[in-house]
Design an enzyme around this catalytic site. Structure first.
Site, short mmCIF file in Angstrom:
data_model
loop_
_atom_site.label_atom_id
_atom_site.label_comp_id
_atom_site.label_asym_id
_atom_site.label_seq_id
_atom_site.Cartn_x
_atom_site.Cartn_y
_atom_site.Cartn_z
N LYS A 76 -1.92 69.16 -9.10
CA LYS A 76 -1.92 70.02 -7.92
C LYS A 76 -3.01 71.07 -8.11
CE LYS A 76 1.22 72.88 -5.09
NZ LYS A 76 2.59 73.41 -4.95
N SER A 151 4.92 72.57 -0.50
CA SER A 151 3.49 72.68 -0.53
C SER A 151 2.78 71.64 -1.40
CB SER A 151 3.13 74.08 -1.03
OG SER A 151 3.55 74.24 -2.38
N SER A 175 8.97 73.16 -3.16
CA SER A 175 7.70 72.46 -2.98
C SER A 175 7.45 71.24 -3.85
CB SER A 175 6.53 73.42 -3.16
OG SER A 175 6.39 74.19 -1.99
N1 GLN Z 1 8.27 76.09 1.77
C1 GLN Z 1 8.50 77.22 0.93
C2 GLN Z 1 7.52 78.33 1.27
O1 GLN Z 1 6.73 78.15 2.13
C3 GLN Z 1 8.41 76.83 -0.51
C4 GLN Z 1 7.04 76.77 -1.04
C5 GLN Z 1 7.00 76.43 -2.47
O2 GLN Z 1 7.98 76.01 -3.06
N2 GLN Z 1 5.84 76.65 -3.05
O3 GLN Z 1 7.54 79.36 0.69
#
Ligand code: GLN
Length: 483
Positions: A76, A151, A175
């Site tokens: 990532k 994400s 995410s």
């Molecule tokens: N969807 C969540 C957010 O937007 C989690 C994001 C994540 O786990 N990095 O914060």
């Protein structure tokens, strides 16, 4: 070769049925052909990958190979990689080359893993659909007009499209697990502190945790083994011993107490998802597990608490991107204030700005007690719910997400996007390990089963998911059009 799991590829390398150079070239050809449509990779380091693969083959020939030697994966783009651009999905880091590798990157490289490139992601890991990347959205390999989740959407999509056997991801509120669910793969968010955060660009430091994403739990076990353990460079990383995750994969599930929270099967859960998850629970029961209904009474407060705490920490963490030290700088700044405001105004996208505003507001003197402090108190209540539940059960099971992958562009207001994290954020708020494994389809799209265990019980999650994957084949299905 790409239809093989990481563990199978490891065996093929061991028995000389293939070489790392061959595997890497095979994936590079696929990436060139299929990535333009999916946009899962933001950068590919073909030359470096070929060199690393040749080295891995030499290590093997010298008799020094481990299970991961020569295995190609992707990172990532939130993990710093020395000499290779690390963008974090943002314009502000468009040309940023880190002077060092993240610990996760170093440890996997030390285990012999070959990095093919960097995976697309929501900007600064903020999002649930991968539509917030400065480098364009990622499409879901199962249905191209759908989002892959976020994400870590690039990581999930590239594993689903078989553009690498595995990828690293990070999970602040879901995410790893949510995109794993949307793309039909397996992903585990370890206990907070199990994996070093050094060199992993910070979003919300008390919630962030890196972990592996792959086709199977068996593959995740191999990767997590290499990623885990204390790191002197991350004072929040745990000094606890790391167990042998692969050794306990086959443990019998007889007598395993599985808690099913009433609150997870309430309003907001799609019927198709509920049916697939119930069928998965029935499979676990057949395998000897005992299902028990439980309650997590503060479940409804998780999203509000998370969406105060995460932006608060983000607003502080992201203050370092100021045009002075990292990445992008605006043209012709007139003075220091102009440098800050235009660099940040031009460098950050809308969602990141929204979070910084919310976070700075929640932390400001007049509102700290009403928002940030209150959210931290709620966080403790959420954590207490789990402590109570784990007095009666060994693991908690339910859906990873309320729906299957939605259409790109469909969710325009932030709140409906945030509701995707309904079942995932509680594990982050409590620091607990959580895993998502494919458990069926609804409308032709993958459904994820989420398992949450007490702290440092990743082995239990991997064991349950592995046994489940021996009696089902959801994890082995791959999307059409990715041959
Ligand atoms: N969807 C969540 C957010 O937007 C989690 C994001 C994540 O786990 N990095 O914060």
């Amino acid at each position: 070769m790409h239809d093989k799991t990481l563990a199978q590829q490891s065996q093929m390398l061991k028995s000389s049925q293939t070489s790392s150079v061959e595997l890497v070239n095979h994936y590079l050809e696929r990436i060139e052909r299929l990535n333009p449509d999916i946009n899962a990779y933001v950068s590919v380091n073909a030359d470096e990958a070929r060199v690393a693969a040749a080295d891995a083959d030499k290590t093997r020939a010298a008799g020094n190979a481990g299970a991961l030697t020569g295995i190609p994966i992707a990172h990532k783009d939130i993990f710093c990689t020395k000499g290779i651009t690390t963008t974090c999905g943002s314009r502000i880091l468009q040309n940023f080359k880190a002077p060092y590798d993240a610990t996760v990157v170093t440890r996997l490289a030390d285990a012999g893993v070959v990095s093919l490139g960097k995976a697309n992601m929501d900007e600064f890991a903020m999002g649930s659909s991968n539509e917030n990347s400065y480098y364009g959205p990622v499409s879901n390999p199962w249905q191209r007009d759908r989002v892959p989740g976020g994400s870590s959407g690039g990581s999930a999509a590239l594993v689903a499209a078989r553009l690498a056997a595995a990828a690293t991801g990070t999970d602040t509120g879901g995410s790893i697990r949510q995109p794993a669910a949307f793309c039909g793969i397996t992903g585990i968010k370890p206990t907070y502190g199990r994996v070093s955060r050094y060199g992993m660009i910070a979003f919300a430091s008390s919630l962030d945790q890196g972990g592996p994403m792959a086709q199977t739990a068996e593959d995740c076990a191999l990767l997590l083994q290499a990623m885990s353990g204390h790191d002197v460079r991350d004072s929040t990383s745990s000094t606890l011993d790391v167990p042998d995750f692969s050794a306990s994969l086959d443990r019998d599930l007889k007598g395993l107490r599985v808690g099913v929270p009433t609150e997870y099967f309430a309003d907001g859960l799609d019927d198709g998802v509920a049916v697939a998850v119930q069928a998965a629970l029935a499979e676990l029961e057949k395998a000897g597990a005992i299902l028990k209904e439980i309650s997590l009474p503060n479940q409804q407060h998780c999203i509000p608490a998370y969406y105060v705490i995460a932006p608060a920490e983000a607003s502080s963490n992201l203050s370092r991107f100021d045009g002075v030290r990292f990445g992008y700088r605006c043209e012709n700044p007139q003075d220091l204030e102009d440098l800050y405001t235009r660099t940040r105004g031009e460098g950050f996208g809308d969602e990141v700005k929204r979070r910084i505003l919310i976070g700075a507001y929640a932390l400001s003197a007049g509102y700290y007690d009403a928002y940030y402090k209150k959210a931290q108190q709620v966080r403790q209540l959420v954590s207490n719910d789990f402590t109570e539940a784990f007095k009666e059960v060994d693991v908690i099971a339910g859906p990873t997400t309320p729906t299957v992958a939605f259409k790109s562009g469909e969710k325009t207001d932030p709140i409906s996007m945030y509701l995707n994290d309904l079942f995932t954020v509680s594990a982050n708020l409590s620091g607990l390990p959580g895993l998502s494994a494919p458990c069926g389809f609804s409308d032709g799209l993958p459904v994820g089963l989420q398992l949450v265990a007490p702290v440092f019980e990743e082995a239990r999650l991997l064991n349950i998911a592995h046994r489940y994957q021996q009696i089902t084949d959801w994890h082995a299905q791959s999307p059409a059009g990715t041959d």
